[in-house]
Motif scaffolding. Structure first.
Motif, PDB file in Angstrom:
ATOM      1  N   LYS B  74       9.595   5.813  14.215  1.00  0.00           N
ATOM      2  CA  LYS B  74      10.208   7.037  14.064  1.00  0.00           C
ATOM      3  C   LYS B  74       8.815   8.012  14.050  1.00  0.00           C
ATOM      4  O   LYS B  74       8.070   7.894  13.285  1.00  0.00           O
ATOM      5  CB  LYS B  74      11.017   7.390  12.783  1.00  0.00           C
ATOM      6  CG  LYS B  74      12.254   6.550  12.812  1.00  0.00           C
ATOM      7  CD  LYS B  74      13.487   7.070  13.906  1.00  0.00           C
ATOM      8  CE  LYS B  74      14.788   6.148  13.573  1.00  0.00           C
ATOM      9  NZ  LYS B  74      14.872   5.367  14.830  1.00  0.00           N
ATOM     10  N   ARG B  75       8.901   9.272  14.956  1.00  0.00           N
ATOM     11  CA  ARG B  75       8.105  10.315  14.773  1.00  0.00           C
ATOM     12  C   ARG B  75       7.639  10.890  13.501  1.00  0.00           C
ATOM     13  O   ARG B  75       6.685  11.226  13.247  1.00  0.00           O
ATOM     14  CB  ARG B  75       8.367  11.268  15.870  1.00  0.00           C
ATOM     15  CG  ARG B  75       8.064  10.984  17.379  1.00  0.00           C
ATOM     16  CD  ARG B  75       6.552  10.707  17.451  1.00  0.00           C
ATOM     17  NE  ARG B  75       6.257   9.961  18.754  1.00  0.00           N
ATOM     18  CZ  ARG B  75       6.073   8.665  18.517  1.00  0.00           C
ATOM     19  NH1 ARG B  75       6.138   8.155  17.529  1.00  0.00           N
ATOM     20  NH2 ARG B  75       5.933   8.155  19.768  1.00  0.00           N
ATOM     21  N   LEU B  76       8.670  10.794  12.716  1.00  0.00           N
ATOM     22  CA  LEU B  76       8.617  11.191  11.489  1.00  0.00           C
ATOM     23  C   LEU B  76       7.324  10.328  10.426  1.00  0.00           C
ATOM     24  O   LEU B  76       6.643  10.977   9.599  1.00  0.00           O
ATOM     25  CB  LEU B  76       9.530  11.007  10.420  1.00  0.00           C
ATOM     26  CG  LEU B  76       9.918  11.722   9.101  1.00  0.00           C
ATOM     27  CD1 LEU B  76      10.036  13.372   9.340  1.00  0.00           C
ATOM     28  CD2 LEU B  76      11.451  11.255   8.700  1.00  0.00           C
ATOM     29  N   PHE B  77       7.210   9.169  10.907  1.00  0.00           N
ATOM     30  CA  PHE B  77       6.356   7.990  10.140  1.00  0.00           C
ATOM     31  C   PHE B  77       4.900   7.928  10.852  1.00  0.00           C
ATOM     32  O   PHE B  77       4.261   7.370  10.108  1.00  0.00           O
ATOM     33  CB  PHE B  77       6.937   6.869   9.844  1.00  0.00           C
ATOM     34  CG  PHE B  77       8.340   7.212   8.919  1.00  0.00           C
ATOM     35  CD1 PHE B  77       8.117   7.711   7.822  1.00  0.00           C
ATOM     36  CD2 PHE B  77       9.423   6.699   9.297  1.00  0.00           C
ATOM     37  CE1 PHE B  77       9.119   7.940   7.048  1.00  0.00           C
ATOM     38  CE2 PHE B  77      10.534   6.834   8.384  1.00  0.00           C
ATOM     39  CZ  PHE B  77      10.512   7.331   7.376  1.00  0.00           C
ATOM     40  N   TRP B 107      -0.486   6.824   7.530  1.00  0.00           N
ATOM     41  CA  TRP B 107      -0.291   6.572   6.065  1.00  0.00           C
ATOM     42  C   TRP B 107       1.007   5.969   5.756  1.00  0.00           C
ATOM     43  O   TRP B 107       1.129   4.714   4.983  1.00  0.00           O
ATOM     44  CB  TRP B 107      -0.502   7.837   5.334  1.00  0.00           C
ATOM     45  CG  TRP B 107      -0.430   7.448   3.821  1.00  0.00           C
ATOM     46  CD1 TRP B 107      -1.361   7.482   2.950  1.00  0.00           C
ATOM     47  CD2 TRP B 107       0.726   7.612   2.889  1.00  0.00           C
ATOM     48  NE1 TRP B 107      -0.720   7.277   1.571  1.00  0.00           N
ATOM     49  CE2 TRP B 107       0.416   7.289   1.671  1.00  0.00           C
ATOM     50  CE3 TRP B 107       2.074   7.769   2.879  1.00  0.00           C
ATOM     51  CZ2 TRP B 107       1.004   7.303   0.498  1.00  0.00           C
ATOM     52  CZ3 TRP B 107       3.144   7.871   2.336  1.00  0.00           C
ATOM     53  CH2 TRP B 107       2.690   7.667   0.831  1.00  0.00           C
ATOM     54  N   PHE B 108       2.187   6.177   6.438  1.00  0.00           N
ATOM     55  CA  PHE B 108       3.391   5.631   6.144  1.00  0.00           C
ATOM     56  C   PHE B 108       3.369   4.154   6.410  1.00  0.00           C
ATOM     57  O   PHE B 108       3.729   3.217   5.965  1.00  0.00           O
ATOM     58  CB  PHE B 108       4.589   6.467   7.007  1.00  0.00           C
ATOM     59  CG  PHE B 108       4.671   7.900   6.463  1.00  0.00           C
ATOM     60  CD1 PHE B 108       5.081   8.130   5.087  1.00  0.00           C
ATOM     61  CD2 PHE B 108       4.205   8.652   7.325  1.00  0.00           C
ATOM     62  CE1 PHE B 108       5.477   9.273   4.803  1.00  0.00           C
ATOM     63  CE2 PHE B 108       4.596  10.228   6.934  1.00  0.00           C
ATOM     64  CZ  PHE B 108       5.171  10.497   5.572  1.00  0.00           C
ATOM     65  N   LYS B 111       1.478   2.167   4.192  1.00  0.00           N
ATOM     66  CA  LYS B 111       2.137   1.967   2.935  1.00  0.00           C
ATOM     67  C   LYS B 111       2.972   0.860   3.118  1.00  0.00           C
ATOM     68  O   LYS B 111       3.299   0.152   2.245  1.00  0.00           O
ATOM     69  CB  LYS B 111       2.661   3.316   2.378  1.00  0.00           C
ATOM     70  CG  LYS B 111       3.532   2.942   1.309  1.00  0.00           C
ATOM     71  CD  LYS B 111       4.328   4.456   0.965  1.00  0.00           C
ATOM     72  CE  LYS B 111       5.389   4.294  -0.032  1.00  0.00           C
ATOM     73  NZ  LYS B 111       6.527   3.623   0.284  1.00  0.00           N
ATOM     74  N   LEU B 121      -1.745   0.516  -1.439  1.00  0.00           N
ATOM     75  CA  LEU B 121      -2.927   1.295  -0.951  1.00  0.00           C
ATOM     76  C   LEU B 121      -3.904   1.350  -2.299  1.00  0.00           C
ATOM     77  O   LEU B 121      -3.062   1.807  -3.409  1.00  0.00           O
ATOM     78  CB  LEU B 121      -2.737   2.505  -0.075  1.00  0.00           C
ATOM     79  CG  LEU B 121      -2.000   2.383   1.094  1.00  0.00           C
ATOM     80  CD1 LEU B 121      -1.638   3.768   1.643  1.00  0.00           C
ATOM     81  CD2 LEU B 121      -2.664   1.455   2.040  1.00  0.00           C
ATOM     82  N   SER B 186      -4.023   5.777  -1.237  1.00  0.00           N
ATOM     83  CA  SER B 186      -2.537   6.308  -1.212  1.00  0.00           C
ATOM     84  C   SER B 186      -2.356   7.701  -1.557  1.00  0.00           C
ATOM     85  O   SER B 186      -1.612   8.308  -1.025  1.00  0.00           O
ATOM     86  CB  SER B 186      -2.108   5.384  -2.655  1.00  0.00           C
ATOM     87  OG  SER B 186      -2.904   5.748  -4.039  1.00  0.00           O
ATOM     88  N   ASP B 187      -3.482   8.418  -2.264  1.00  0.00           N
ATOM     89  CA  ASP B 187      -3.361   9.805  -2.907  1.00  0.00           C
ATOM     90  C   ASP B 187      -4.247  10.737  -1.922  1.00  0.00           C
ATOM     91  O   ASP B 187      -4.965  11.504  -2.394  1.00  0.00           O
ATOM     92  CB  ASP B 187      -3.461   9.943  -4.251  1.00  0.00           C
ATOM     93  CG  ASP B 187      -4.766   9.498  -4.779  1.00  0.00           C
ATOM     94  OD1 ASP B 187      -5.509   8.515  -4.006  1.00  0.00           O
ATOM     95  OD2 ASP B 187      -5.135   9.482  -5.770  1.00  0.00           O
ATOM     96  N   ASN B 189      -3.991  12.823  -0.048  1.00  0.00           N
ATOM     97  CA  ASN B 189      -3.394  14.348   0.168  1.00  0.00           C
ATOM     98  C   ASN B 189      -3.421  15.159  -0.963  1.00  0.00           C
ATOM     99  O   ASN B 189      -2.931  15.926  -1.494  1.00  0.00           O
ATOM    100  CB  ASN B 189      -2.052  14.466   0.856  1.00  0.00           C
ATOM    101  CG  ASN B 189      -0.838  13.876  -0.064  1.00  0.00           C
ATOM    102  OD1 ASN B 189      -1.295  12.854  -1.033  1.00  0.00           O
ATOM    103  ND2 ASN B 189       0.292  13.920   0.361  1.00  0.00           N
ATOM    104  N   ASN B 190      -4.215  14.615  -2.168  1.00  0.00           N
ATOM    105  CA  ASN B 190      -4.172  15.365  -3.471  1.00  0.00           C
ATOM    106  C   ASN B 190      -5.136  16.303  -3.593  1.00  0.00           C
ATOM    107  O   ASN B 190      -5.659  16.968  -4.611  1.00  0.00           O
ATOM    108  CB  ASN B 190      -3.755  14.283  -4.625  1.00  0.00           C
ATOM    109  CG  ASN B 190      -5.416  13.815  -5.143  1.00  0.00           C
ATOM    110  OD1 ASN B 190      -6.464  13.996  -4.333  1.00  0.00           O
ATOM    111  ND2 ASN B 190      -5.561  12.898  -6.116  1.00  0.00           N
ATOM    112  N   ALA B 236       0.278  12.841   6.557  1.00  0.00           N
ATOM    113  CA  ALA B 236       0.566  11.238   6.451  1.00  0.00           C
ATOM    114  C   ALA B 236       1.113  10.683   7.759  1.00  0.00           C
ATOM    115  O   ALA B 236       1.137   9.310   7.814  1.00  0.00           O
ATOM    116  CB  ALA B 236       1.814  11.170   5.299  1.00  0.00           C
TER     117      ALA B 236
END
Lengths: 208, 256
Positions: B74-77, B107-108, B111, B121, B186-187, B189-190, B236
């Motif tokens: 899916k384009r979402l992922f 990233w999806f 994961k 991750l 995993s993080d 984007n923090n 992500a």
């Protein structure tokens, strides 16, 4: 008769109407089968979450009615109570007959501290209605996944508090993002407009 | 074998899974931080893949999880360039050697692969801590020769990553943390939090202006700045031609 007929006709398109008995939290209703989810639906994620009533569910269990979603943590001292209050202001401003057809979903960003018990305490403390508000906690990476999908950033600081985006997301009945509101204490009009633009709830004539 | 038996009998922590090594506990010193962030982030002992995930390994995952095939994701992922180097849904082709690291994964996807393997991750702190080690010591920051080598790689665009595990492992026994690909954490984007109610004034926003570098842990650590900037630019669902990943695991995994 006419409203019922409208409802039946809409079922295939709206993937179901809320006919479930009240008094149970939304996460405990039946998982609704329906046509395939649209590509951009958040409900494609397959992680499992635990609600404040202890039930383990995928977020897709909320399919069937639009949801207002926010990511919070219950030991939050400042922003989260305001977000909850903002959500309450939004739902309170809805016409009474629509109120029960919109769900509110609170996802915890603090899986360490927010056990189902803590979520239940939070629900009591904040008097969150059981039939429309869902409180979920999930594994750290699953939280990050939803956050990435919603565009919510967060991180824990050295005092154990989280810095996080204040974002309220409106999902349609199939879990697609319709609208996002950033910031606290915003006016409710823009998001109300978007809620009302979603399909009319069952029991009311379409297009009202 | 002896060690294995001793570990099992002695009640010691289980040994890392095949292909992983134990990185002992340590600390990560964030490159840049807000006023409320700690200067040192403790890192508990963790297990880390010796090698980045290869095309061959990722193909096993795709075969077992059809929703992650190139034509079905899916384009979402994952964006439109997901697994772009592969020849097809289930064929690697000549541009994606089996023993080269898998890249063009979101990233999806990374994961999902990690969860499928019963792993996760690595966190940013774990990755940076492990990657700080040079071949000869746990802290390569003090090693001018190691740093010069890193800088050369970070300043040399490389379109097609070679095979994994070719160079010298670092002090912990981990290969390819530098020099082959960038890796998801995993993080990731923090780094930047915007729209925080307590005000963004608390976060150092002008990180890449002179003032930002002056406040950083080590202004001369350019590779760390590059990684920081690169991660901050990611979403992500993005896939990048030289961005792959490896898995980590807690030493005593709790059964799911």
């Amino acid at each position: 008769m006419k409203p019922l007929l409208t409802c039946l006709l809409l079922i295939p398109f709206l993937s179901g109407c809320p006919h479930q008995p009240e008094g149970r939290p939304p996460c405990c209703r039946e998982l609704r089968a329906g046509p395939p989810l649209p590509d951009r639906s958040l409900y494609h994620i397959d992680s499992r979450w635990t609600s404040d009533v202890g039930r383990e569910v995928p977020v897709g269990v909320l399919r069937g009615r639009p949801q207002l979603v926010a990511m919070i943590y219950t030991s939050c001292e400042f922003a989260c109570p305001i977000i909850v209050n903002d959500l309450r202001r939004i739902t309170a401003a809805l016409p009474a007959d629509r109120r029960s057809s919109i769900g509110v979903l609170l996802l915890s960003i603090d899986p360490e501290r927010d056990t189902p018990e803590r979520l239940a305490q939070f629900r009591n403390r904040m008097s969150l209605p059981i039939d429309t508000w869902t409180l979920l906690r999930g594994a750290a990476d699953d939280v990050r996944e939803v956050a990435a999908l919603l565009g919510v950033n967060y991180r824990k600081d050295s005092r154990g508090q989280y810095a996080h985006s204040n974002l309220i997301t409106l999902l349609d009945a199939d879990g697609e993002v319709v609208f996002q509101q950033a910031g606290l204490n915003q006016g409710v009009e823009p998001i109300l407009e978007r809620i009302n633009s979603l399909a009319a709830p069952c029991g009311t004539p379409a297009g009202r | 074998m002896l060690a294995l038996a001793a570990g099992a009998l002695g009640g010691a922590e289980p040994r890392p899974a095949p292909g992983m090594i134990r990185v002992p506990a340590g600390v990560h010193r964030p490159l840049v931080r807000s006023i409320t962030d700690a200067a040192e982030v403790p890192v508990a002992a963790f297990d880390l893949d010796v090698l980045p995930v290869t095309n061959a390994r990722f193909l096993e995952f795709v075969l077992a999880n059809p929703r992650w095939a190139r034509s079905r994701v899916k384009r979402l992922f994952a964006d439109g360039a997901y697994l772009a180097r592969w020849a097809g849904d289930h064929e690697l082709g000549s541009n994606a050697p089996p023993d080269a690291p898998v890249t063009d994964v979101s990233w999806f996807a990374a994961k999902a692969y990690a969860q499928w393997r019963g792993a996760r991750l690595p966190t940013l702190a774990e990755w940076e801590y492990a990657a700080l080690a040079s071949p000869t010591g746990p802290n390569g920051a003090q090693d001018p020769e190691f740093r010069a080598r890193l800088l050369r790689w970070y300043s040399t665009p490389d379109d097609a990553p070679g095979r994994v595990g070719q160079g010298t492992p670092n002090y912990w026994g981990v290969h390819d943390l530098h020099g082959l690909i960038w890796e998801w954490v995993s993080d990731f984007n923090n780094s930047l939090v915007t729209g925080d109610a307590r005000g963004d004034g608390g976060l150092e926003r002008d990180l890449f202006c002179g003032a930002g570098a002056a406040g950083a842990r080590d202004p001369s650590d350019f590779p760390a700045f590059m990684r920081y900037g690169f991660r901050s630019s990611l979403k992500a669902s993005y896939t990048v031609h030289n961005l792959g990943f490896r898995c980590a695991r807690d030493p005593a995994p709790t059964p799911r």
